[in-house]
Design an enzyme around this catalytic site. Sequence first.
Site, PDB file in Angstrom:
ATOM      1  N   GLU A  73       8.323  16.530  15.887  1.00 59.58           N
ATOM      2  CA  GLU A  73       8.888  16.335  14.556  1.00 59.58           C
ATOM      3  C   GLU A  73       8.275  17.353  13.596  1.00 59.58           C
ATOM      4  OE1 GLU A  73      10.106  12.546  11.856  1.00 59.58           O
ATOM      5  OE2 GLU A  73       8.020  12.610  12.537  1.00 59.58           O
ATOM      6  N   LYS A 124       0.869  -1.175   0.000  1.00 63.13           N
ATOM      7  CA  LYS A 124       0.000   0.000   0.000  1.00 63.13           C
ATOM      8  C   LYS A 124       0.903   1.221   0.000  1.00 63.13           C
ATOM      9  CE  LYS A 124      -1.787   3.049   1.927  1.00 63.13           C
ATOM     10  NZ  LYS A 124      -1.805   4.519   1.560  1.00 63.13           N
ATOM     11  N   CYS A 149      12.674  11.017   8.323  1.00 63.47           N
ATOM     12  CA  CYS A 149      12.457  10.667   9.721  1.00 63.47           C
ATOM     13  C   CYS A 149      13.739  10.667  10.537  1.00 63.47           C
ATOM     14  CB  CYS A 149      11.765   9.307   9.826  1.00 63.47           C
ATOM     15  SG  CYS A 149      12.590   8.017   8.872  1.00 63.47           S
TER      16      CYS A 149
END
Length: 504
Positions: free
Chosen positions: A390, A181, A289
Amino acid sequence: MQIPRIEHFIAGGALAPAGGQYLEVHNPATGEVIAEVAAGSAADLDRAVAAAQAAAADPAWRDMPGEQRATLLHALAQRLYAHAEELVYLESISSGGTVSRIAGLDLPAALDICWTMAGIVKDYPFVENLPARPLPELTHGQVVKEPIGVCGLITAWNFPLLLLLAKTIPALAAGNAVVVKPSELTPQTTARFAEITADLLPPGVFNVVHGHGHEVGAAMSRHPDIGKISFTGSSRVGKLIQVAAAETCKRVTLELGGKGAAIVRPDADLNLVAYGALFGVMLNAGQMCESGTRLIVHKSIEQPLLAALAETAARLAVGNPLDPATSVGPLSSVAHGEKVLDYIRLALDEGAHLVCGGERVQVPGCEGGLFIAPTVLAGTNNRMKAAREEIFGPVLVVMTYEDDEEAIALANDSPYGLSAGVWTADLVVAQRMSRRLQAGSVWINDWHAIRTDAPFGGYKESGYGREFGIAGLESFLETKTVITAFQRDPHAKPLYGLLHTQRA
């Protein structure tokens, strides 16, 4: 010009969505619609899982020898290389990544994943014979590594092709079938990979179901016939996947968010730090990340380092990602870019001061995108939102420390633990500090130094499980122990007497 339409890829071929619905795909640099992608549903997922189950159960695929799998992985790498130029272009127009980065980092790393895993799987001991043990009686023992079966792979929008290969290659090397996905924002390279490798893989081994995460991704996490989920994305979504996967005790690998901290000791080479720290946070406009978004600097060198950072950042070209001269491309969307600007404004309100950047940049020909100048904020601390959360943008927050103990405490004071680093001339001290930093990857005098033969993953809310190398392969394997007994006389078996006290 007709807009390309991207269908699901199930059982070796394209398949339209059961609901007949499609989603628009936008170029983040221009805002233009560049494709339509199938809006998947649970029904589409069921079809893909059924195809994957059939492929996973086929002994010709499941029991393929390691040498043959290695040959297949090399063939996949050759196919990627043959379509490199096309894949770089598709990746850039959908993700906003610069062509220089995609061609110079993403694609070589994707090829290296194939090559590294081919080398591992060729000689990997899928069956290990244990030494004989005489107690309680002589038996033969084997440890067998077997494929999980059907694995669900959910990738993020920021590095679509690289993340696809990071998950798909070890899953296939282990003998699984997969349902992927991809992000609905960046489906092109995943769809193209399916097309260009269709003749290399048995039908049903590699399947793609497009659509929204809250529909297709959530259904994958709950699907009873999927044995493993591998997800890269936000910590918030990772926690939801973990809860959903627990319903069927799925194996789960989560590679989530980060707030990487880099400690700069007073003996560090400031020129190297300026280049390296900016590389650590400005690559892909900070949308990584493992970015090094917190710079923890010794007080004695703060001012000269800030000057070096500002001077070096001023030379970074913000522009169209299709231009090879561009250093920093757009944010993933205008909405996300506005959030990044909000973080900058809030940090200034909380007492930080702007060293450089902080504003939106207008790029000719890309008026529909949102670009932000490389930003450095000084005078920050871990209580500020910009230093705690973040941001996922080209923003570096700088704070100071007085001794190594304080620096380590500041670095570890975070809910995340994906990356950390030390900049210093003293490698002995750096090695010692690295053992105390709570992060899955620690880089000394560098950043983004990810090797495809070394495990990659996070501590704390940065996830769990590891990708790459042997650890990445084994995350897609089940472990079985097989014990064969040789004594056939029940009266001679030592443990049977514990129950059968009356002998016939």
